[in-house]
Write an enzyme that holds these catalytic residues in place. Structure first.
Site, PDB file in Angstrom:
ATOM      1  N   ALA A  73       0.833  -1.202   0.000  1.00 55.76           N
ATOM      2  CA  ALA A  73       0.000   0.000   0.000  1.00 55.76           C
ATOM      3  C   ALA A  73       0.864   1.248   0.000  1.00 55.76           C
ATOM      4  O   ALA A  73       2.029   1.225   0.427  1.00 55.76           O
ATOM      5  CB  ALA A  73      -0.924   0.005   1.222  1.00 55.76           C
ATOM      6  N   ASP A  74       0.274   2.332  -0.481  1.00 55.91           N
ATOM      7  CA  ASP A  74       0.924   3.638  -0.421  1.00 55.91           C
ATOM      8  C   ASP A  74      -0.151   4.701  -0.229  1.00 55.91           C
ATOM      9  O   ASP A  74      -1.212   4.626  -0.855  1.00 55.91           O
ATOM     10  CB  ASP A  74       1.723   3.930  -1.697  1.00 55.91           C
ATOM     11  CG  ASP A  74       2.567   5.180  -1.551  1.00 55.91           C
ATOM     12  OD1 ASP A  74       3.618   5.091  -0.888  1.00 55.91           O
ATOM     13  OD2 ASP A  74       2.171   6.243  -2.069  1.00 55.91           O
ATOM     14  N   THR A  75       0.114   5.664   0.631  1.00 56.74           N
ATOM     15  CA  THR A  75      -0.842   6.728   0.919  1.00 56.74           C
ATOM     16  C   THR A  75      -0.231   8.084   0.598  1.00 56.74           C
ATOM     17  O   THR A  75       0.914   8.358   0.979  1.00 56.74           O
ATOM     18  CB  THR A  75      -1.267   6.695   2.406  1.00 56.74           C
ATOM     19  OG1 THR A  75      -1.849   5.426   2.706  1.00 56.74           O
ATOM     20  CG2 THR A  75      -2.284   7.786   2.711  1.00 56.74           C
ATOM     21  N   THR A 109      -5.189   6.300  -0.749  1.00 54.13           N
ATOM     22  CA  THR A 109      -4.382   5.105  -0.530  1.00 54.13           C
ATOM     23  C   THR A 109      -4.564   4.151  -1.705  1.00 54.13           C
ATOM     24  O   THR A 109      -5.696   3.824  -2.080  1.00 54.13           O
ATOM     25  CB  THR A 109      -4.777   4.385   0.773  1.00 54.13           C
ATOM     26  OG1 THR A 109      -4.597   5.278   1.874  1.00 54.13           O
ATOM     27  CG2 THR A 109      -3.906   3.146   0.993  1.00 54.13           C
ATOM     28  N   GLY A 110      -3.457   3.744  -2.285  1.00 51.19           N
ATOM     29  CA  GLY A 110      -3.457   2.714  -3.310  1.00 51.19           C
ATOM     30  C   GLY A 110      -3.031   1.402  -2.681  1.00 51.19           C
ATOM     31  O   GLY A 110      -2.083   1.375  -1.882  1.00 51.19           O
TER      32      GLY A 110
END
Length: 199
Positions: A73-75, A109-110
């Site tokens: 994840a990345d935000t 978020t991805g």
């Protein structure tokens, strides 16, 4: 739901670990240092954290076992079409909070789910509105909480969220770093699709 896979949270974030644990899933964490998190500057909005989460996922693929399901994840904090990243100093953190003060921004978020057979990515967006923040409150927060590891220089679950956030549209947990309700739904669909393929 997930007994066929060993779930791996590929993150060093204690907040993501806490949030995933709230779903009552058995998992372990794994962290590869030095993953390149750059992205094409032509990307906008949700495409940015999705691309980064997929890039993180690819970094783990070579060492992935057949029975593992990896979550990356990345935000990002997104204001006026620009990413507000993690501050490099207390003064930069103060500058970021001044920019967010009295305004509404997006937290996106991805997330990527990956096994050796398939990959699925999605994004979740929340809109966060801050009251006008006093300079003394900004400096108190930055000096006491040192949010240098947080996108946008704040953690909504900390003091600044208590005194500064006037409204949220979307998932609160997404602002913390992991949209757990959406993740739970996507995980079920991801694994059920896999069951359909194998039958």
């Amino acid at each position: 739901m997930v007994m066929r896979y060993k779930i791996i949270l590929a993150s060093g974030s204690p907040r993501r670990k806490e949030l995933l644990a709230g779903l009552e899933l058995d998992f372990e964490t794994r962290l590869l240092p030095g993953i390149d998190e750059s992205y094409p500057r032509t990307l906008r909005g949700e495409d940015i954290p999705v691309a980064i989460s997929r890039k993180k996922s690819e970094a783990y693929r070579a060492a992935m076992a057949d029975d593992e399901l990896i979550i990356t994840a990345d935000t990002i904090v997104y204001l006026d079409g620009k990413v507000i990243g993690k501050p490099h100093s207390e003064e930069e953190a103060c500058q970021m909070l001044r920019a967010l003060s009295g305004r509404t921004h997006e937290v996106i978020t991805g997330v990527t789910l990956a096994t050796r057979q398939k990959t699925r990515s999605f994004a979740s967006t929340s809109r966060v509105t801050f009251a006008n923040l006093a300079e003394s409150d900004i400096r108190h927060y930055v000096q006491c909480y040192r949010p240098l590891d947080k996108a946008g220089a704040y953690g909504i679950q900390e003091w600044i969220g208590y005194i500064g956030v006037t409204g949220i549209e979307g998932s609160y947990y997404n602002v913390m770093g992991l949209p757990v309700q959406r993740l739970y739904t996507e995980l079920k669909d991801f694994i059920n699709d896999d069951r359909d393929i194998r039958q």
